[in-house]
Design a protein around this motif. Structure first.
Motif, mmCIF file in Angstrom:
data_model
loop_
_atom_site.group_PDB
_atom_site.id
_atom_site.type_symbol
_atom_site.label_atom_id
_atom_site.label_comp_id
_atom_site.label_asym_id
_atom_site.label_seq_id
_atom_site.Cartn_x
_atom_site.Cartn_y
_atom_site.Cartn_z
ATOM 1 N N VAL A 42 0.838 -1.203 0.000
ATOM 2 C CA VAL A 42 0.000 0.000 0.000
ATOM 3 C C VAL A 42 0.870 1.249 0.000
ATOM 4 O O VAL A 42 0.605 2.224 -0.725
ATOM 5 C CB VAL A 42 -0.955 -0.004 1.211
ATOM 6 C CG1 VAL A 42 -1.599 1.361 1.401
ATOM 7 C CG2 VAL A 42 -2.035 -1.051 1.031
ATOM 8 N N LEU A 46 2.538 1.636 -3.535
ATOM 9 C CA LEU A 46 1.570 2.083 -4.541
ATOM 10 C C LEU A 46 1.105 3.518 -4.277
ATOM 11 O O LEU A 46 0.906 4.297 -5.219
ATOM 12 C CB LEU A 46 0.368 1.134 -4.563
ATOM 13 C CG LEU A 46 0.619 -0.255 -5.149
ATOM 14 C CD1 LEU A 46 -0.616 -1.135 -4.977
ATOM 15 C CD2 LEU A 46 0.989 -0.162 -6.622
ATOM 16 N N SER A 47 0.929 3.878 -3.015
ATOM 17 C CA SER A 47 0.524 5.250 -2.687
ATOM 18 C C SER A 47 1.626 6.241 -3.044
ATOM 19 O O SER A 47 1.348 7.369 -3.479
ATOM 20 C CB SER A 47 0.189 5.358 -1.197
ATOM 21 O OG SER A 47 -0.868 4.500 -0.850
ATOM 22 N N TRP A 48 2.861 5.841 -2.836
ATOM 23 C CA TRP A 48 3.990 6.702 -3.192
ATOM 24 C C TRP A 48 4.087 6.900 -4.698
ATOM 25 O O TRP A 48 4.377 7.997 -5.181
ATOM 26 C CB TRP A 48 5.275 6.093 -2.626
ATOM 27 C CG TRP A 48 6.520 6.863 -2.955
ATOM 28 C CD1 TRP A 48 6.676 8.224 -2.965
ATOM 29 C CD2 TRP A 48 7.783 6.308 -3.333
ATOM 30 N NE1 TRP A 48 7.962 8.549 -3.319
ATOM 31 C CE2 TRP A 48 8.668 7.398 -3.547
ATOM 32 C CE3 TRP A 48 8.259 5.009 -3.490
ATOM 33 C CZ2 TRP A 48 9.993 7.214 -3.916
ATOM 34 C CZ3 TRP A 48 9.580 4.837 -3.849
ATOM 35 C CH2 TRP A 48 10.430 5.923 -4.063
ATOM 36 N N LEU A 59 -0.428 7.807 -5.844
ATOM 37 C CA LEU A 59 -1.041 8.950 -5.164
ATOM 38 C C LEU A 59 -0.062 10.056 -4.807
ATOM 39 O O LEU A 59 -0.475 11.071 -4.237
ATOM 40 C CB LEU A 59 -1.745 8.462 -3.881
ATOM 41 C CG LEU A 59 -2.837 7.413 -4.074
ATOM 42 C CD1 LEU A 59 -3.439 7.026 -2.739
ATOM 43 C CD2 LEU A 59 -3.916 7.903 -5.018
ATOM 44 N N ASP A 102 2.199 10.200 -2.474
ATOM 45 C CA ASP A 102 2.307 10.446 -1.046
ATOM 46 C C ASP A 102 3.731 10.804 -0.668
ATOM 47 O O ASP A 102 4.671 10.631 -1.450
ATOM 48 C CB ASP A 102 1.848 9.206 -0.261
ATOM 49 C CG ASP A 102 0.338 9.088 -0.220
ATOM 50 O OD1 ASP A 102 -0.330 10.002 -0.740
ATOM 51 O OD2 ASP A 102 -0.174 8.089 0.314
ATOM 52 N N ALA A 131 -3.761 -4.603 -1.489
ATOM 53 C CA ALA A 131 -3.164 -3.266 -1.506
ATOM 54 C C ALA A 131 -3.697 -2.443 -2.675
ATOM 55 O O ALA A 131 -3.995 -1.248 -2.521
ATOM 56 C CB ALA A 131 -1.643 -3.389 -1.589
ATOM 57 N N LEU A 132 -3.834 -3.065 -3.844
ATOM 58 C CA LEU A 132 -4.375 -2.348 -5.003
ATOM 59 C C LEU A 132 -5.821 -1.920 -4.758
ATOM 60 O O LEU A 132 -6.225 -0.806 -5.135
ATOM 61 C CB LEU A 132 -4.277 -3.236 -6.240
ATOM 62 C CG LEU A 132 -4.720 -2.618 -7.568
ATOM 63 C CD1 LEU A 132 -3.904 -1.375 -7.881
ATOM 64 C CD2 LEU A 132 -4.602 -3.637 -8.688
ATOM 65 N N LYS A 170 -7.162 -1.171 -1.843
ATOM 66 C CA LYS A 170 -7.187 -0.065 -0.881
ATOM 67 C C LYS A 170 -6.715 1.234 -1.513
ATOM 68 O O LYS A 170 -7.256 2.311 -1.215
ATOM 69 C CB LYS A 170 -6.330 -0.424 0.324
ATOM 70 C CG LYS A 170 -6.915 -1.555 1.155
ATOM 71 C CD LYS A 170 -6.061 -1.875 2.370
ATOM 72 C CE LYS A 170 -6.705 -2.995 3.181
ATOM 73 N NZ LYS A 170 -5.919 -3.341 4.392
ATOM 74 N N VAL A 171 -5.706 1.166 -2.378
ATOM 75 C CA VAL A 171 -5.217 2.381 -3.024
ATOM 76 C C VAL A 171 -6.269 2.947 -3.982
ATOM 77 O O VAL A 171 -6.510 4.165 -4.012
ATOM 78 C CB VAL A 171 -3.892 2.090 -3.753
ATOM 79 C CG1 VAL A 171 -3.475 3.281 -4.609
ATOM 80 C CG2 VAL A 171 -2.799 1.769 -2.753
ATOM 81 N N LYS A 207 -9.000 4.550 -1.972
ATOM 82 C CA LYS A 207 -8.589 5.864 -1.483
ATOM 83 C C LYS A 207 -8.582 6.889 -2.602
ATOM 84 O O LYS A 207 -8.874 8.066 -2.388
ATOM 85 C CB LYS A 207 -7.202 5.761 -0.854
ATOM 86 C CG LYS A 207 -6.704 7.046 -0.209
ATOM 87 C CD LYS A 207 -5.348 6.848 0.416
ATOM 88 C CE LYS A 207 -4.844 8.143 1.057
ATOM 89 N NZ LYS A 207 -3.493 7.949 1.664
ATOM 90 N N MET A 208 -8.267 6.466 -3.821
ATOM 91 C CA MET A 208 -8.201 7.396 -4.943
ATOM 92 C C MET A 208 -9.587 7.864 -5.376
ATOM 93 O O MET A 208 -9.815 9.065 -5.594
ATOM 94 C CB MET A 208 -7.484 6.725 -6.120
ATOM 95 C CG MET A 208 -7.344 7.616 -7.359
ATOM 96 S SD MET A 208 -6.644 6.732 -8.770
ATOM 97 C CE MET A 208 -5.033 6.316 -8.106
#
Length: 463
Positions: free
Chosen positions: A231, A234-236, A239, A241, A286-287, A289-290, A293-294
């Protein structure tokens, strides 16, 4: 024109009264006989100073001039405000109320941690028991996902009992449907928004169940904890982050644990396949959840419950063909309806439903970090069950890999400002120690001086 008699009929002593001006010659300006306002307080008529000040304030417009806004009125007002006893009590009650809310939130979070870890351990162990007599992982995943339909009715029941606002289920459903857009939920948006998440949800559960057929519950639950590292990565990337070095270290530790887990029995056989399946389950989770969130990051609890129930409907309508295909192709042999272990299936689906509800509700009611800790505590919980009930013997490599993955999971829970907070904490400790040493030095110097005076000696400071 009011008279003093009409004012005093109420029985109260008036503070302001109208008097005829006896002396018609004022020091500043000659005026004919007229009526002026005179206060009973002796402060207001002392040499006419306050009247002159009021005139100056009126001419200059200072403070937006109100009649009588002179220094003595400001002083009286400040005194009256300073003497209000309710301000201190109100601040004390606010602080006590804040402390009580914090304590209740922490206690509720600890209870939530226990319930989440227990439900996830129970789900994993019931899956292992179900596989002894019914080895159909996709059907189990499909059957359990259908129970998500009950999430919104459960949310609506809690909403009715906890709030005074009474809405019909249809009204509440339409209100929560704004998650799909201003026009609500249409068939196009239903398929467009729900299909990707439903596929990722099904893949996560299906790969997790397949991994449980190859590995122990402890190994699979430990490998699933790697989803936190995925997570972050992928967020880094997706998204954008904030980059954090400690989380990169945690991700490397998670990958190291995965490699060690695969190496425990050699890079062949069921062990390697099981590790790959568990890592695949963590990756799809993880995909999911990302992407959530997106696209749905600002959703409230009602909208999340609506979305999960919608995914349950999508799973029931569109994914039902997959178990039939697997049945007719002899990949999964379901058997007759009477021979299926419905007790295990319903218990598994119920525990999975409880886990999903606690995870999404706990984020709103308590701190999100406690929810993550509840998921992590499923690893020692499954290990205890495996050792005590199934008599599993863990190798040193597997134990080391599990500990490394769990340590990386804990590092990922550190807040973004952990470094500055830690440095400030150590700086405060150093300041306190320096202050204590300074106080000890002053006390020792005072003692030496008192002793020298008592002995009749005088200490001469060196130049």
């Amino acid at each position: 024109m009011f008279s003093s008699e009409s004012v005093s009929e109420s029985g109260e002593q008036p503070c302001i009264q109208l008097e005829p001006l006896k002396n018609t010659h004022l020091p500043c300006k000659p005026t004919p006989s007229r009526t002026v306002l005179a206060e009973c307080s002796p402060k207001a008529t002392a040499n006419g100073v306050h009247d002159i000040e009021d005139r100056i304030l009126r001419i200059t417009g200072y403070y937006g001039y109100n009649p009588g806004y002179s220094s003595h009125r400001r002083e009286d007002g400040s005194d009256s405000r300073a003497e209000t006893p309710g301000s201190e009590t109100s601040s004390e009650t606010r602080s006590l109320h804040t402390c009580a809310n914090t304590v209740l939130k922490v206690l509720g979070g600890l209870l939530m941690v226990l319930c989440i870890s227990s439900s996830w351990v129970g789900t994993t162990q019931v899956v292992k028991l179900t596989f002894q007599s019914f080895s159909c992982p996709f059907f189990i995943s499909w059957f359990s996902s259908n129970w998500n339909i009950l999430i919104f009715p459960i949310y609506y029941s809690g909403h009715v009992f906890t709030t005074r606002e009474k809405q019909t289920p249809i009204q509440k459903f339409r209100e929560c449907s704004r998650l799909f857009g201003e026009d609500g939920m249409t068939l196009k948006l239903f398929i467009k928004r729900t299909a990707p998440f439903s596929i990722l949800w099904t893949l996560t559960n299906y790969l997790y169940l397949l991994a449980l057929k190859k590995l122990t519950s402890t190994d699979v639950s430990a490998l699933y904890c790697c989803h936190k590292a995925f997570v972050f990565l992928l967020s880094w990337i997706v998204l954008k982050d904030r980059f954090m070095g400690v989380r990169i270290v945690a991700a490397i530790m998670a990958i190291t644990g995965i490699v060690m887990m695969a190496y425990a029995d050699g890079f062949h056989g069921d062990s390697f396949v099981g590790v790959a399946l568990a890592v695949g389950s963590a990756s799809t989770s993880a995909l999911y959840k990302v992407l959530f969130k997106m696209f749905l990051g600002s959703a409230n609890l009602g909208e999340v419950a609506h979305f999960l129930s919608t995914m349950g409907f999508f799973n029931l309508i569109f994914v039902s063909c997959v178990p039939l295909i697997l049945y007719f192709t002899r990949i999964e042999h379901l058997g007759s309806l009477s021979s299926m272990p419905w007790g295990y299936l319903c218990g598994l689906a119920g525990l999975w439903l409880v886990f999903n509800i606690l995870v999404h509700v706990g984020v709103v009611l308590t701190y999100p970090i406690l929810i993550s800790i509840g998921t992590l505590l499923s690893v020692p919980g499954n290990a205890a069950v495996d050792v005590l009930k199934h008599e599993v013997i863990f190798s040193v490599v597997r134990l080391a890999a599990t500990c490394i993955i769990c340590l990386g999971f804990l590092l990922l829970l550190l807040p973004e400002e952990w470094d500055s907070v830690t440095l400030q904490f150590f700086a405060n400790i150093a300041d306190k120690k320096s202050e204590e040493q300074g106080e000890e030095l002053t006390e020792s110097s005072v003692n030496t001086r008192s002793r020298s005076r008592a002995n009749g000696t005088v200490s001469i400071p060196l130049a």
